[in-house]
Design a protein around this motif. Structure first.
Motif, short mmCIF file in Angstrom:
data_model
loop_
_atom_site.label_atom_id
_atom_site.label_comp_id
_atom_site.label_asym_id
_atom_site.label_seq_id
_atom_site.Cartn_x
_atom_site.Cartn_y
_atom_site.Cartn_z
N UNK A 266 7.68 14.46 -8.69
CA UNK A 266 8.65 14.19 -7.63
C UNK A 266 8.27 13.00 -6.78
N UNK A 267 7.02 12.97 -6.34
CA UNK A 267 6.69 11.90 -5.39
C UNK A 267 5.47 11.10 -5.84
N UNK A 268 5.14 11.17 -7.13
CA UNK A 268 4.03 10.37 -7.62
C UNK A 268 2.73 10.71 -6.91
N UNK B 99 6.77 5.30 -6.96
CA UNK B 99 6.06 5.86 -8.11
C UNK B 99 6.51 5.30 -9.45
N UNK B 100 7.65 4.60 -9.48
CA UNK B 100 8.15 4.08 -10.76
C UNK B 100 7.58 2.70 -11.07
N UNK C 266 1.42 -0.47 1.65
CA UNK C 266 2.07 0.28 2.75
C UNK C 266 3.18 1.19 2.22
N UNK C 267 3.70 0.83 1.03
CA UNK C 267 4.74 1.67 0.43
C UNK C 267 4.17 2.60 -0.66
N UNK C 268 2.86 2.55 -0.84
CA UNK C 268 2.23 3.49 -1.77
C UNK C 268 2.53 3.25 -3.24
N UNK C 269 2.76 1.99 -3.63
CA UNK C 269 3.06 1.70 -5.04
C UNK C 269 1.78 1.88 -5.88
N UNK C 270 1.95 2.46 -7.07
CA UNK C 270 0.81 2.79 -7.94
C UNK C 270 -0.05 1.56 -8.22
N UNK C 271 -1.35 1.74 -8.10
CA UNK C 271 -2.22 0.58 -8.34
C UNK C 271 -2.36 0.29 -9.83
N UNK C 272 -2.30 1.33 -10.67
CA UNK C 272 -2.41 1.12 -12.11
C UNK C 272 -1.10 1.44 -12.81
N UNK C 273 -1.19 2.16 -13.92
CA UNK C 273 0.02 2.55 -14.64
C UNK C 273 0.84 3.53 -13.80
N UNK C 274 2.13 3.57 -14.05
CA UNK C 274 2.95 4.56 -13.35
C UNK C 274 2.91 5.87 -14.13
N UNK D 67 9.48 -2.98 -14.05
CA UNK D 67 8.71 -1.95 -13.35
C UNK D 67 7.23 -2.33 -13.21
N UNK D 68 6.88 -3.55 -13.62
CA UNK D 68 5.51 -4.05 -13.50
C UNK D 68 5.47 -5.05 -12.34
N UNK D 69 4.74 -4.70 -11.28
CA UNK D 69 4.72 -5.54 -10.06
C UNK D 69 4.13 -6.92 -10.30
N UNK D 70 3.30 -7.07 -11.36
CA UNK D 70 2.72 -8.38 -11.64
C UNK D 70 3.77 -9.27 -12.30
#
Ligand code: FEO
Ligand code: CA
Ligand code: CA
Length: 699
Positions: A24-26, A294-295, A313-321, A332-335
């Motif tokens: 639900x919330x990663x 989380x996505x 600050x928004x809690x985006x996953x540091x590695x894989x989702x 869906x890849x921030x890089x």
């Protein structure tokens, strides 16, 4: 430093199963709290400016225009200075009986762990629609072993959350338009043999199609509150994670939201994690994009320090989702696509009456983990929208439109009203208690003035206007404030709350109710301690805040507040039920979604019961002698959460979300048999409840 994620099988301390936290919330609660801001200094300045004298003045003079144009003050505890009916003196025996405030006269359901929807004696229920039921023309019937993305895109989505029912007039008098959020997917409960490390493209595409929004016409039964879905109606519609949405308002076209697929910065594919929402007076629905973070993957590989800080600050996953969507779509890849995440986290506005309309992401309402968005009108007809950011130590907000709603059904009115949420001012709440800080000791013990209460200010963050957007936060442009709203609110010195979830203004009194679910981190070393609005450290059960403000003042920047309910087992001395005798109320934990019934009673659904019972739905009087008398109306099946409550005269509608979401559960090893019994796949579904004798709910 990032904490290690617990293994599946560990229970989350806030009361949910680890499976719920994961999908639900990663796993938000297992990560660092994203709000590490130290905004006390600004807060102190504001607190000083807002002296006790001015607080008392505010409490005394704050008036709220009601929908009917009258006004009320936030009076003494238990005051009945509101429009709700007084209690019936003959029915004073309360809890355990069918007596109570009008609208709440039913025998309360006892806390239980039955794997079903348990309703009060004399009430009946039906499943209105389930995950996978076909709703759009051409969609096939549901078969758990024959799921495809194309089929799912025409079927009711997964994990129904917010619900709206809108009238269909004329020849469709006995039909209503049901609008539902499909917040997230539970892949392990959807697909046999699901391998979380290696999802297939097909599974990912089915999940994209199972997210989003659903619109389905429902037929009323003329003898009861039963509702039946009208499959393949021309108004039925699904919007998914790949449907077209438009960015609208101050952020549309900004460099912050341009991507390689959309150099215009206006066209977004999909909506994600729609949690709660709202229904506007002009006939549209609002849908909050909540745990969108989380996505998205690989925030940890982002080298630009400004971008990295914003993602953090928004809690985006540091590695894989969790769902590995980045393997199948690079957005869906921030890089690879740094701005894609900036296009999620908004409030979506949908016109459900027009099946061809493109929904808008209303960027003037800010970007955060939007729970719900419930508007009401000021006396002069401008919408005010209340919104919570569901994260420990985050804030609650309001948006005040600078435009007035046009009445009527004309095309001009419709077009005008679809611009109301694009222009106006976004505010964040700062609360100050009126008791000495030393009297708020973190246990929930009342201060000597007998109440958790005080005053507040709405701090301006930014104004969206066609003549040019204006930032009210030093060092940030208006576009930055609207996209990185959390960072703007940190700078403004907003009050860190215990997970602000749904917010609902009373249509009777104008008072606004804020559900604060829980915050087990409150008071931990290095974290904010108890304050008068969040008075318990290690807060497992949550509280509900009541506020009143002055809509006659166009700036609308002051309010009075008090805690209406401090949740938990009534035997727990820290609990409080608006002063109502505690031996006459139902136990409640983790208030989440809130709604009003036609009598002005507040209904509260829970998420994450810490008292050993399944989640449920409760009603409570907010005015009159019964104010604070809380009664449980239903409980939901094993592992489920009660979402989207709607209370009409003839029916109570709930979205039973994530049934069977218990640690270790899978399609092969189900932990619930709801709704279709043993041997059938567990399916989230919408349930209608009504009185067997045909009379109205709770009268
Ligand atoms: Fe989706 Fe804040 O619950
Ligand atoms: Ca006080
Ligand atoms: Ca919720």
């Amino acid at each position: 430093m990032r904490k290690l994620l617990p293994l599946i099988g560990n229970s989350h301390e806030g009361g949910r199963s680890a499976l719920t936290c994961r999908f639900r919330c990663g796993n938000a609660c297992f990560h660092e709290v994203p709000n590490t801001s130290d905004n006390e200094y600004v807060g102190d300045v504001i607190a000083k400016a807002w002296s006790r004298r001015s607080m008392l003045r505010t409490a005394a003079v704050v008036t709220v225009a009601t929908a009917a144009g009258s006004a009320v003050a936030l009076g003494a505890p238990g005051s009945s200075a509101t429009a709700a009916p007084a209690a019936d003196a003959k029915n004073a025996s309360g809890h355990g009986t069918g007596d109570g405030a009008r609208g709440l006269r039913f025998k309360p359901v006892a806390p239980n762990t039955d794997d079903k929807v348990t309703v009060p004696e004399g009430y009946e229920q039906n499943v209105v629609i389930r995950w996978g039921d076909p709703i759009v023309k051409g969609a096939p019937g549901f078969h758990p072993d024959r799921q495809t993305a194309a089929a799912q895109a025409g079927q009711f989505g997964y994990n129904n959350d917010f619900l709206a029912l809108l009238p269909l007039g004329g020849p469709y008098e006995r039909q209503q338009l049901l609008v539902a959020n499909h917040e997230y997917t539970d892949e392990v409960l959807m697909f046999k043999g699901y391998d979380p490390a290696n999802p297939t493209r097909e599974q990912v595409e089915i999940a994209w199609a199972a997210h989003g929004l659903g619109v389905v016409v429902v037929q009323e039964d003329h003898r009861s509150g039963k509702l039946t879905a009208v499959t393949r109606h021309q108004l039925n519609r699904r919007l998914t994670a790949t449907s077209e949405f438009r960015l609208s308002g101050p952020v549309a076209g900004s460099a912050l939201v341009k991507t390689s697929a959309d150099p215009s910065g206006t066209k977004v594919l999909g909506t994600l994690n729609n949690c709660s929402g709202g229904t506007t007076p002009w006939g549209t629905t609002l849908h909050g994009e909540e745990n969108f973070n989380q996505y998205f993957a690989n925030a940890g590989k982002v080298t630009d320090p400004t971008q990295a800080a914003r993602l953090k600050r928004y809690g985006v996953s540091s590695g894989e989702s969790e769902r590995k969507w980045e393997r199948f779509d690079k957005r869906f890849d921030c890089v690879q696509e740094p701005n894609e995440a900036n296009r999620f986290g908004y409030v979506v506005e949908l016109d459900p009456y027009d099946p061809h309309s493109v929904p808008r992401k209303r960027t003037a309402l800010g970007r955060f983990k939007h729970e719900g968005a419930q508007p009401r009108l000021t006396e002069d007809g401008r919408p005010v929208v209340y919104m919570g950011d569901d994260e420990r130590f985050d804030y609650f907000y309001k948006f005040v439109s600078s435009k007035r709603m046009m009445k009527g059904d004309s095309r001009a009115a419709k077009e005008h009203n679809l611009t109301l949420l694009d222009e106006g001012t976004l505010y964040v709440a700062k609360l100050t208690g009126d008791s000495p800080a030393a009297e708020v000791d973190g246990t929930g013990k009342h201060p000597t003035d007998g109440e958790f209460d005080g005053s507040g200010v709405w701090i301006k963050l930014a104004t969206a206007a066609p003549t040019g957007n204006v930032s009210h936060v030093e060092g940030m442009t208006a576009e930055e404030v609207f996209v990185f709203t959390r960072l703007a609110a940190d700078k403004a010195g907003a009050t860190k709350m215990d997970r602000p979830e749904d917010i609902e203004p009373s249509p009777r009194t104008g008072r606004v109710y804020v559900a604060l679910t829980n915050n087990t981190d409150r008071g931990k070393p290095g974290k904010a301690g108890a304050d008068e609005a969040n008075p318990r450290n290690a807060n497992k059960h949550g509280q509900i805040l009541e506020l009143a403000e002055n809509f006659d003042d166009p700036a609308g920047d002051g309010f009075a507040w008090r805690l209406f309910l401090v949740a938990g087992d009534p035997k727990d001395p820290s609990t409080y039920f608006a002063g109502f005798p505690k031996d006459k109320v139902s136990p409640i934990s983790c208030p989440d979604n809130v709604a009003f019934d036609p009598h002005g009673n507040l209904w509260i659904s829970t998420d994450g019961n810490q008292l050993g019972s399944h989640d449920g739905l409760f009603g409570v009087a907010t005015a009159g002698e019964r104010r604070g008398e809380l009664k449980q109306f239903l409980t939901v099946p094993r592992g489920a959460e009660t979402c989207g409550p709607l209370i009409q005269d003839k029916r109570v509608l709930v979205a039973v979300q994530h049934p069977g979401e218990i640690d270790g559960a899978s399609v092969e090893k189900p932990q619930s048999v709801w709704p279709d019994g043993p041997g059938k796949i567990v399916r989230p579904a919408v349930v209608s409840v009504w009185r067997k004798d045909g009379r109205n709910i709770g009268v």
